[in-house]
Scaffold this motif. Structure first.
Motif, PDB file in Angstrom:
ATOM      1  N   THR A   1       0.835  -1.211   0.000  1.00 49.06           N
ATOM      2  CA  THR A   1       0.000   0.000   0.000  1.00 49.06           C
ATOM      3  C   THR A   1       0.868   1.260   0.000  1.00 49.06           C
ATOM      4  O   THR A   1       0.458   2.284  -0.529  1.00 49.06           O
TER       5      THR A   1
ATOM      6  N   HIS B   1       3.446   1.461  -1.667  1.00 45.50           N
ATOM      7  CA  HIS B   1       4.094   1.385  -2.975  1.00 45.50           C
ATOM      8  C   HIS B   1       5.620   1.348  -2.836  1.00 45.50           C
ATOM      9  O   HIS B   1       6.351   1.976  -3.604  1.00 45.50           O
TER      10      HIS B   1
ATOM     11  N   ASN C   1       7.475  -2.567  -6.764  1.00 38.83           N
ATOM     12  CA  ASN C   1       6.640  -2.762  -7.950  1.00 38.83           C
ATOM     13  C   ASN C   1       5.836  -4.048  -7.802  1.00 38.83           C
ATOM     14  O   ASN C   1       6.364  -5.082  -7.403  1.00 38.83           O
ATOM     15  N   TRP C   2       4.538  -3.944  -8.083  1.00 41.94           N
ATOM     16  CA  TRP C   2       3.635  -5.090  -7.918  1.00 41.94           C
ATOM     17  C   TRP C   2       2.497  -4.990  -8.914  1.00 41.94           C
ATOM     18  O   TRP C   2       2.223  -3.917  -9.449  1.00 41.94           O
ATOM     19  N   THR C   3       1.835  -6.119  -9.156  1.00 39.28           N
ATOM     20  CA  THR C   3       0.653  -6.105 -10.010  1.00 39.28           C
ATOM     21  C   THR C   3      -0.224  -7.310  -9.744  1.00 39.28           C
ATOM     22  O   THR C   3       0.215  -8.306  -9.160  1.00 39.28           O
TER      23      THR C   3
ATOM     24  N   ALA D   1       7.243   3.053  -8.068  1.00 36.20           N
ATOM     25  CA  ALA D   1       7.342   2.607  -6.673  1.00 36.20           C
ATOM     26  C   ALA D   1       8.592   3.211  -6.037  1.00 36.20           C
ATOM     27  O   ALA D   1       9.463   3.752  -6.724  1.00 36.20           O
TER      28      ALA D   1
ATOM     29  N   PRO E   1      -0.250  -1.416 -11.245  1.00 35.00           N
ATOM     30  CA  PRO E   1      -0.570  -2.423 -10.223  1.00 35.00           C
ATOM     31  C   PRO E   1      -1.793  -3.286 -10.504  1.00 35.00           C
ATOM     32  O   PRO E   1      -1.941  -4.315  -9.868  1.00 35.00           O
TER      33      PRO E   1
ATOM     34  N   TYR F   1      -4.862   3.970   0.878  1.00 32.20           N
ATOM     35  CA  TYR F   1      -3.527   3.939   0.279  1.00 32.20           C
ATOM     36  C   TYR F   1      -2.829   5.265   0.571  1.00 32.20           C
ATOM     37  O   TYR F   1      -3.285   6.318   0.123  1.00 32.20           O
TER      38      TYR F   1
ATOM     39  N   SER G   1      -0.353   6.495  -0.684  1.00 36.83           N
ATOM     40  CA  SER G   1       0.066   7.177  -1.913  1.00 36.83           C
ATOM     41  C   SER G   1      -0.996   8.172  -2.400  1.00 36.83           C
ATOM     42  O   SER G   1      -0.692   9.036  -3.218  1.00 36.83           O
TER      43      SER G   1
END
Lengths: 418, 418
Positions: free
Chosen positions: A145, A147, A150-152, A245, A253, A361, A363
């Motif tokens: 959350t 960030h 890097n995620w998806t 990120a 994501p 989040y 971000s």
């Protein structure tokens, strides 16, 4: 364009699966050479998980570790284990995942499980298991959350999911149709999927930038069963598409993604809102959700199906009754125009405007990560063990933006951007 | 006994698999109510892994977490990843497993993978990957070798393994034959498998007790290609069958098990020894192993096949060239009398007397766990990242026990207890 259509039509399923895996690794994840990858996948998504593994190594992954889960083993627990044991989660495993993220690993999840897997199980057990896993996974989830990496998330068609989306079709036909719908929604059906994603990503950034210029203090929702004023957090930020990120790597994501989203103020929602699509949560379908907010808190929650699971969900902790996300999606998005109800949040949330109960989040708050927890909360950030999206958008929903001085400006009419 | 035979013959495969899972959980593991279980299994062993999961929950497991591995994903790494990346292992995952064991989890491994999986891969990559995993897994493995927790290994038939054991058979027939051989070797073919295991376990304890009374200082091996004097560690202990782990739970760590075993002195082996069965190591078959020891150290190592992998293996670290285990198995053990070459250490080591290069089991030294590392080593304990068993027993092997005063007493003749 003829070339595109020709290319699309002549691609085999295996070629499409391979392109999809390339999009997942190179667009969704933005995996960098030498980076480790932690993947989670249900056994029935194995064909895609294998393709992604291959593409990740081609992209230079140092190691791909896939945590495979098996529905039969999950159900064996519900059948044979004691109720108390559901308070127990594999903290050692989730701590391990957090350690992997902290040491630089990227994270990919394959969604697509049976949306009804746990629908016949004791809601008390389901609730306990969910709470235990949420608590155990919290350190890892915070890195997501925030960030930090890097995620998806991408989706794979599975027989049970396909049956729920195409109930009238034979199993094989349903599975094939769901794959086609996933490929289309994930923009891997064109001539150059990676280029298509770059253009789409730029569009989402444009919408978010316009909303950020406006600096609305609240949104006003009007539609069938919905009459809601939703305050935005102080210093909220609208985001959409990909982002960089904290480890420096650009990722998208969610594949697909059609939303621009921001942070509601946890104490500033008032009125009633009605879900426009069913929500699959922990293997149970929750339908006909309607909740009433007072000063940001859910004071009443109803569902025509799955009421007990909904109740457990908002009783998870204090923050579960407050909002952590607000997202705008035009009703003409490719997923909505497919006309399908996917019963899967990754898709349905990109078919309709939505809100999420639970964790916000960080971000979505300007310089939020430089604030203390107390400062974040004072500006309206919600904290919870859960984050559950549910859909409130439709072709009948109107949304106004309310400026700091109280002026309402039309933002969406009949589900479309004004 | 007629009843036994009748019962055996009328059992379906599913019933036998279920009995096998009961033996694994209740005899092998000795799982206690409320205990967590960490299981590792290849995807092709899924039918057994599911049965064990079910039996574990029936026995009161709080949670069963199964780490499933996929051969195709493993091979994708060898095909596409850089050589350097093989120095990398998922330390976060192995640390997590160590944390699980330390917090009371039991451990079950299902063996049965393709013995030739990596035979065509670059031995340098195989060696790097093995070293990296060995280092990363060391904290977890130490909890196993110290018998801190209850643990066990069982085997499941897989198509690739079945093809290597029954090369002349059709795939389905080979798989069925291998399952029957596993059921028989694992003593689940009788009327009451749990009772049969109690009797067998008592026999193994009797053999170990007799050897412990004798307190031999060395063993002398004579056979074709073998002329070896193997010194035993000071205060060595002979063990066999089950034992009580430090967490208080009784387990039988290998199903099947036919061996009584102890700790060699790391600096007291001299002479030549020749393997009597092939060794499957990291997906490569190593055949015709012959090594020469001087003062406990392998100074020469040859193999007619897989020489390079053998060389990498003994070059893993200093301790890889010294012995960590010595085990005696009568040639008439049920596995040997099946006449099959399983190409799987769990079975073949229980078909023949064997030795292991690498890490010693501290449980094979009297009060060893109360000593410092230095004191353990001074008494002859070997330290290494590896522990690899290989078979040296046959119907032509004679073994003498040598007393502290130098008297040789016949222990085994023609592969059988005297």
């Amino acid at each position: 364009m003829t070339t595109t259509a020709t290319l699309t039509d002549t691609r085999t399923f295996e070629e499409k699966l391979d392109l999809f895996a390339q999009v997942a690794v190179n667009v969704g994840l933005g995996l960098k050479p030498g980076q480790e990858l932690v993947m989670t996948a249900g056994l029935e998504t194995l064909p895609l998980a294998r393709r992604i593994t291959e593409q990740a190594y081609k992209a230079g992954a140092s190691l791909v570790t896939t945590l495979l889960t098996d529905d039969a083993m999950t159900l064996a627990r519900y059948e044979h284990a004691s109720t108390e044991s559901f308070d127990y989660a594999a903290k050692w495993l989730y701590d391990g995942m957090a350690a992997a993220y902290a040491s630089g690993a990227a994270r990919l999840a394959i969604a697509g499980g049976n949306p009804e897997l746990l629908s016949k199980q004791d809601p008390d057990k389901v609730g306990r298991a969910n709470r235990a896993v949420s608590q155990a996974y919290r350190p890892a989830l915070e890195l997501i959350t925030r960030h930090a990496i890097n995620w998806t998330i991408v989706a794979a068609a599975t027989p049970a999911w396909a049956a729920s989306v195409f109930p009238g079709e034979a199993p094989d036909a349903a599975l094939a149709k769901l794959w086609e719908a996933i490929f289309k929604a994930s923009r891997v059906d064109g001539a150059d999927p990676v280029k298509a994603w770059k253009e789409h990503d730029a569009n989402l950034h444009t919408h978010a930038a316009r909303l950020n210029e406006k600096r609305y203090s609240a949104l006003r929702y009007r539609g069938p069963g919905t009459n809601l004023e939703l305050g935005l957090a102080d210093d909220h930020l609208w985001l959409g598409g990909g982002g960089t990120a904290k480890n420096g790597y650009y990722c998208v994501p969610n594949i697909p993604t059609e939303e621009v989203f921001s942070m509601p103020h946890k104490d500033r929602a008032d009125g009633v809102v009605t879900a426009t699509k069913p929500l699959s949560h922990l293997g149970t379908m929750i339908e006909g959700i309607q909740v009433r907010f007072e000063k940001g808190r859910i004071v009443e929650a109803k569902a025509t199906r799955g009421q007990e699971v909904l109740q457990k969900l908002i009783d998870t902790d204090a923050g579960a009754r407050h909002l952590g996300e607000v997202a705008l999606v035009p009703h003409s998005s490719p997923i909505a125009s497919s006309g399908l109800i996917f019963s899967n949040t990754l898709f349905d949330e990109n078919a309709a405007s939505h809100i999420a109960m639970g964790q916000a989040y960080i971000s979505c708050m300007k310089d939020g990560d430089k604030l203390t927890d107390e400062e974040q909360v004072a500006k309206g950030l919600n904290q919870s063990l859960i984050h559950v999206d549910w859909m409130i958008g439709s072709s009948e929903l109107d949304i106004d933006g309310v400026t700091a001085t109280g002026t309402a400006e039309p933002l969406m009419r009949g589900g479309e951007w004004v």
